[in-house]
Design a protein around this motif. Structure first.
Motif, PDB file in Angstrom:
ATOM      1  N   ASP A 431      67.983-102.555 -12.378  1.00 25.66           N
ATOM      2  CA  ASP A 431      67.743-101.854 -13.610  1.00 25.66           C
ATOM      3  C   ASP A 431      67.146-100.638 -13.873  1.00 25.66           C
ATOM      4  OD1 ASP A 431      68.882-101.957 -16.479  1.00 25.66           O
ATOM      5  OD2 ASP A 431      66.087-101.480 -17.006  1.00 25.66           O
ATOM      6  N   ILE A 432      65.856-100.442 -13.163  1.00 25.14           N
ATOM      7  CA  ILE A 432      65.000 -98.794 -12.858  1.00 25.14           C
ATOM      8  C   ILE A 432      66.483 -97.876 -11.982  1.00 25.14           C
ATOM      9  CG2 ILE A 432      63.635 -97.638 -11.313  1.00 25.14           C
ATOM     10  CD1 ILE A 432      62.499 -99.965 -13.715  1.00 25.14           C
ATOM     11  N   ASP A 433      67.511 -98.222 -11.275  1.00 20.62           N
ATOM     12  CA  ASP A 433      67.799 -97.819 -10.348  1.00 20.62           C
ATOM     13  C   ASP A 433      68.679 -97.280 -11.358  1.00 20.62           C
ATOM     14  OD1 ASP A 433      68.841 -96.089  -7.983  1.00 20.62           O
ATOM     15  OD2 ASP A 433      70.101 -98.355  -7.431  1.00 20.62           O
ATOM     16  N   LYS A 434      69.512 -97.993 -11.828  1.00 14.58           N
ATOM     17  CA  LYS A 434      70.272 -98.041 -13.054  1.00 14.58           C
ATOM     18  C   LYS A 434      69.963 -96.711 -13.738  1.00 14.58           C
ATOM     19  CE  LYS A 434      74.368 -99.875 -15.305  1.00 14.58           C
ATOM     20  NZ  LYS A 434      75.231-100.960 -15.932  1.00 14.58           N
ATOM     21  N   ARG A 435      69.116 -97.172 -13.941  1.00  9.93           N
ATOM     22  CA  ARG A 435      68.608 -96.279 -15.840  1.00  9.93           C
ATOM     23  C   ARG A 435      67.472 -94.823 -15.309  1.00  9.93           C
ATOM     24  NH1 ARG A 435      66.746-100.843 -19.370  1.00  9.93           N
ATOM     25  NH2 ARG A 435      65.997 -99.082 -20.479  1.00  9.93           N
ATOM     26  N   ASP A 436      66.467 -95.467 -15.136  1.00  9.75           N
ATOM     27  CA  ASP A 436      65.746 -94.961 -14.757  1.00  9.75           C
ATOM     28  C   ASP A 436      65.622 -94.071 -13.807  1.00  9.75           C
ATOM     29  OD1 ASP A 436      64.444 -96.290 -17.005  1.00  9.75           O
ATOM     30  OD2 ASP A 436      62.889 -97.552 -15.598  1.00  9.75           O
ATOM     31  N   ILE A 437      65.557 -94.148 -12.548  1.00 10.91           N
ATOM     32  CA  ILE A 437      66.324 -93.359 -11.877  1.00 10.91           C
ATOM     33  C   ILE A 437      67.271 -91.961 -11.666  1.00 10.91           C
ATOM     34  CG2 ILE A 437      66.509 -93.098  -8.792  1.00 10.91           C
ATOM     35  CD1 ILE A 437      64.924 -95.045  -8.443  1.00 10.91           C
ATOM     36  N   SER A 438      68.577 -92.220 -12.063  1.00 11.19           N
ATOM     37  CA  SER A 438      69.261 -91.838 -12.889  1.00 11.19           C
ATOM     38  C   SER A 438      68.552 -90.792 -13.787  1.00 11.19           C
ATOM     39  CB  SER A 438      70.434 -92.378 -13.221  1.00 11.19           C
ATOM     40  OG  SER A 438      70.788 -93.644 -12.305  1.00 11.19           O
ATOM     41  N   LEU A 439      68.411 -90.930 -14.296  1.00 14.25           N
ATOM     42  CA  LEU A 439      66.730 -90.081 -16.275  1.00 14.25           C
ATOM     43  C   LEU A 439      66.397 -89.290 -14.973  1.00 14.25           C
ATOM     44  CD1 LEU A 439      66.972 -89.430 -18.670  1.00 14.25           C
ATOM     45  CD2 LEU A 439      64.687 -91.479 -18.712  1.00 14.25           C
ATOM     46  N   PHE A 440      65.639 -89.592 -13.826  1.00 17.88           N
ATOM     47  CA  PHE A 440      64.533 -88.567 -13.233  1.00 17.88           C
ATOM     48  C   PHE A 440      65.269 -88.080 -12.556  1.00 17.88           C
ATOM     49  CE2 PHE A 440      62.922 -87.848  -9.365  1.00 17.88           C
ATOM     50  CZ  PHE A 440      61.669 -86.739  -9.648  1.00 17.88           C
ATOM     51  N   ASP A 441      66.971 -88.361 -12.093  1.00 15.97           N
ATOM     52  CA  ASP A 441      67.338 -87.044 -11.309  1.00 15.97           C
ATOM     53  C   ASP A 441      68.352 -85.737 -12.016  1.00 15.97           C
ATOM     54  OD1 ASP A 441      67.230 -88.371  -9.050  1.00 15.97           O
ATOM     55  OD2 ASP A 441      68.983 -89.818  -8.950  1.00 15.97           O
ATOM     56  N   GLU A 442      68.651 -86.350 -12.832  1.00 16.03           N
ATOM     57  CA  GLU A 442      69.145 -86.056 -14.273  1.00 16.03           C
ATOM     58  C   GLU A 442      67.962 -84.631 -14.139  1.00 16.03           C
ATOM     59  OE1 GLU A 442      70.592 -87.719 -17.950  1.00 16.03           O
ATOM     60  OE2 GLU A 442      72.089 -88.629 -16.877  1.00 16.03           O
ATOM     61  N   TRP A 443      67.334 -84.587 -15.047  1.00 15.85           N
ATOM     62  CA  TRP A 443      65.891 -83.714 -14.760  1.00 15.85           C
ATOM     63  C   TRP A 443      65.702 -82.817 -13.952  1.00 15.85           C
ATOM     64  CZ3 TRP A 443      63.251 -82.197 -19.419  1.00 15.85           C
ATOM     65  CH2 TRP A 443      63.331 -83.124 -20.090  1.00 15.85           C
ATOM     66  N   THR A 444      65.626 -83.586 -12.553  1.00 18.14           N
ATOM     67  CA  THR A 444      65.142 -82.830 -11.977  1.00 18.14           C
ATOM     68  C   THR A 444      66.949 -81.784 -11.334  1.00 18.14           C
ATOM     69  OG1 THR A 444      64.724 -84.586 -10.218  1.00 18.14           O
ATOM     70  CG2 THR A 444      65.136 -82.606  -9.016  1.00 18.14           C
ATOM     71  N   GLY A 445      67.748 -81.604 -12.032  1.00 13.99           N
ATOM     72  CA  GLY A 445      69.197 -81.155 -11.604  1.00 13.99           C
ATOM     73  C   GLY A 445      68.948 -80.214 -13.373  1.00 13.99           C
ATOM     74  N   PHE A 446      68.312 -80.718 -14.476  1.00 13.66           N
ATOM     75  CA  PHE A 446      67.966 -79.651 -15.192  1.00 13.66           C
ATOM     76  C   PHE A 446      67.218 -78.687 -15.233  1.00 13.66           C
ATOM     77  CE2 PHE A 446      65.551 -78.610 -19.111  1.00 13.66           C
ATOM     78  CZ  PHE A 446      66.483 -78.310 -20.034  1.00 13.66           C
ATOM     79  N   PHE A 447      66.110 -78.404 -14.471  1.00 17.14           N
ATOM     80  CA  PHE A 447      65.225 -78.173 -13.643  1.00 17.14           C
ATOM     81  C   PHE A 447      65.845 -77.281 -12.569  1.00 17.14           C
ATOM     82  CE2 PHE A 447      62.177 -80.817 -16.272  1.00 17.14           C
ATOM     83  CZ  PHE A 447      62.058 -80.291 -17.303  1.00 17.14           C
ATOM     84  N   ILE A 448      66.094 -77.462 -12.395  1.00 19.04           N
ATOM     85  CA  ILE A 448      66.953 -76.666 -10.180  1.00 19.04           C
ATOM     86  C   ILE A 448      68.028 -75.754 -11.555  1.00 19.04           C
ATOM     87  CG2 ILE A 448      69.101 -77.096  -9.287  1.00 19.04           C
ATOM     88  CD1 ILE A 448      67.109 -79.324  -7.967  1.00 19.04           C
ATOM     89  N   ASN A 449      68.573 -76.207 -12.448  1.00 22.00           N
ATOM     90  CA  ASN A 449      70.004 -75.276 -12.611  1.00 22.00           C
ATOM     91  C   ASN A 449      69.795 -74.427 -13.591  1.00 22.00           C
ATOM     92  OD1 ASN A 449      72.129 -76.816 -12.169  1.00 22.00           O
ATOM     93  ND2 ASN A 449      72.015 -78.418 -13.645  1.00 22.00           N
TER      94      ASN A 449
END
Length: 456
Positions: A431-449
Motif C-alpha cells: 500500500d505504501i508503494d502504491k500510494r505514498d511512494i507514487s505520490l513522492f515520485d509525482e512531487w519529484t517530477g513536478f519540481f523537475i519540470n
C-alpha cells in the motif's frame, strides 16, 4: 548423566519370595554400525557413509571437528549426539542439538537401539544394524533351588555404563558371604552396602551387614535416590516447559497466518482479526517471560521474535489506518528495542542461519520506520499542486530519496518472509508503494519540470 556425575548406590536385601536377577547376562555391547540411508543434507557425501560401533566405545556425532564422527552438514549441531554402550546394548543420546535426534520417527533425548531401527540426526537418516543380530535381550532366570532364602536381590541406581562394575563387585561379595557362612555358621545376612567408589576402583568392599541395621541402610538408599531425583527433576521440568511453550506458540502462529492468508484484502480487519490479535498478545507475553529466564535459547528466541512481530504488524496496521502516526512510531521503537534485546542474548558462536527468524524481525522492525516516513509525507503533502500552502523542502526530499532506496532494498531482501509469514505487514508495504511512494515520485517530477534546483 556424565561419568563424573555418576552417583550410584547399590544395595541388597533378602527377597521376601523367590526372585532372582541373573548377573550372567551379556554386558558387552555387540559390534554394530549405523548405515546412512539418506545423505541428501550432507556435503561431499561418500558413496557408503556408515559409522562403526565396536568394542563398546562411545562415539560423538556432529559437524564439529572434535567429534569422533565428523559429518559435514549445516543441519547438524557441532556436538549433535552421542552413541554409547551399556548392559549389552547400544543407545543414543541427544546432546542438546537444535534439530534433534529421532528414533523410528519419534524425537528422543535418550533411547536404546534395536536391530533395524531408523535413527535420524536432524535430517540425516541412518539405520542401526547389528553385525550379529540376537533373538532376544531378555535376561535368563535360573531354576528355583533350596537356597532361595539366602539369595539376594540387587537394586541399582545410577548410569548404565557403571553397571558392569557393580554387578561384578556384588557377585564377589556374595561369594565371600557364602564362604563365611559355611565356615562360621553365622545367621543369614540382612543387608549389604556396596561402596560406589570402591567398586569403580575395582576393590572388594567391606561387608557391613553385621554392623548396620536395615533402617540405616534403607535411609542411605532413600537419601541417594532423593539426591538423584532432586538434581534431575528441576532441569527436566524446565526443558519440558520450554518445549511445550514452543509447540503451543508454533500452533497459534500457524493458525493465525493461515487465517490471514484465507481472507481477502477487504476482510482483513474483521472480528476474527481482533481474536487473532488477542491470542498473539497472550502467547507473546508468555514467551517473553520464559525467554527472560532462558536467555540464549535459540529455538525459544526465534519463536518469541516471530510471535512478537505478528502481534506488532496487526497493531501497526491499525495505527496507520487511524492516521495515528505518533502511536505507530512509539510501538515501532518498542518493537525495535525488543527484537534487538532478543538478538543480543544469543551466544556469538550461533550461526546466522540458526537465528534467521530473529535477524529478519530486527530488520523488518527498522523497515517500519521507513514506512512511517513516507506515510507522514503523504499526509502532509497529499496533492501535487503549485497552489498548495506549503511545498516539501529540499532537506526533506533529500532524506526521502535515500529512504526510497532503503525501501526497495528491504522489500527485495525480505520478500520471502513477508509472503510466507508476515502477510499483514506485506499488505502495508504494498500500500505504501502504491500510494505514498507514487505520490513522492509525482512531487519529484513536478519540481523537475519546473526546473527548480533540488538536492535529490
Amino acid at each position: 548423566m556424565s561419568e563424573e556425575d555418576d552417583k550410584t548406590v547399590v544395595f541388597s536385601v533378602a527377597p521376601t519370595k523367590k526372585e532372582y536377577i541373573s548377573s550372567s547376562a551379556q554386558l558387552d555391547a555387540p559390534d554394530a554400525k549405523l548405515v546412512c540411508t539418506d545423505a541428501s543434507q550432507v556435503e561431499n557425501t561418500p558413496d557408503n557413509l556408515e559409522i562403526k560401533l565396536e568394542n563398546g566405545k562411545d562415539i560423538t556425532i556432529g559437524r564439529g571437528g572434535s567429534c569422533e564422527e565428523h559429518i559435514k552438514s549445516r543441519k547438524l549441531s557441532r556436538k549433535h549426539a552421542r552413541v554409547f554402550s551399556g548392559a549389552g546394548k547400544w543407545g543414543v543420546e541427544d546432546l542438546n542439538s537444535t534439530n534433534g535426534v529421532f528414533v523410528n520417527g519419534k524425537r528422543s533425548l535418550t533411547a536404546w537401539l534395536k536391530h533395524g531401527d531408523e535413527v535420524k540426526f536432524g535430517p540425516v537418516v541412518f539405520e542401526f544394524i547389528l553385525d550379529k543380530p540376537v533373538v532376544s535381550d531378555t535376561l535368563a532366570a535360573p531354576a528355583d533351588n533350596e537356597d532361595d532364602d539366602d539369595d539376594e536381590k540387587t537394586m541399582m541406581f545410577g548410569s548404565v555404563k557403571s553397571s558392569e562394575v557393580f554387578l561384578q563387585a556384588a557377585k564377589e561379595v556374595k561369594e565371600e558371604e557364602k564362604e563365611e557362612k559355611e565356615e562360621t555358621a553365622k545367621p543369614k545376612k540382612k543387608a549389604t552396602v556396596v561402596s560406589a567408589i570402591s567398586a569403580v576402583e575395582g576393590k572388594i568392599p567391606t561387608v557391613f551387614a553385621d554392623k548396620l541395621n536395615a533402617k540405616i541402610i534403607g535411609g542411605i538408599a532413600t537419601v541417594a535416590i532423593i539426591a538423584i531425583i532432586a538434581s534431575w527433576y528441576p532441569s527436566h521440568l524446565k526443558r519440558k516447559e520450554i518445549a511445550d511453550s514452543i509447540q503451543k506458540c508454533t500452533q497459534i502462529t500457524k493458525k493465525v497466518v493461515s487465517s490471514t492468508r484465507d481472507r481477502t484484502s477487504a476482510q482483513v480487519y474483521t472480528a476474527d482479526y481482533e481474536k487473532d490479535l488477542i491470542r498473539l498478545s497472550e502467547i507473546s507475553a508468555k514467551m517473553q517471560r520464559l525467554l527472560k529466564n532462558n536467555i540464549g535459547n535459540v529455538s525459544l528466541s526465534n519463536q518469541t521474535a516471530k510471535v512478537a512481530f505478528l502481534e506488532f504488524e496487526r497493531d501497526f496496521a491499525k495505527q496507520l489506518d487511524n492516521r495515528n502516526l505518533h502511536e505507530a512510531s512509539i510501538i515501532t521503537n518498542r518493537m525495535i528495542k525488543k527484537s534487538e534485546e532478543i538478538a543480543k542474548g544469543i551466544p556469538e558462536n550461533v550461526r546466522d542461519d540458526e537465528i534467521e527468524i530473529v535477524n529478519t524481525v530486527v530488520a523488518l522492525s527498522k523497515f517500519a520506520k521507513i514506512l512511517i516516513a513516507f506515510r507522514s509525507f503523504a499526509q502532509k503533502y497529499p496533492m501535487v499542486s503549485e497552489i498548495t500552502a506549503t511545498n516539501p523542502d529540499d532537506m526533506r526530499f533529500s532524506k526521502l530519496q535515500n529512504k526510497k532506496a532503503d525501501f526497495f532494498r528491504y522489500r527485495r531482501t525480505y520478500n520471502s518472509a513477508l509472503s510466507v509469514n508476515y502477510l499483514v505487514f506485506k499488505k502495508i508495504v504494498d500500500d505504501i508503494d502504491k500510494r505514498d511512494i507514487s505520490l513522492f515520485d509525482e512531487w519529484t517530477g513536478f519540481f523537475i519540470n519546473r526546473a527548480e534546483p533540488r538536492l535529490f
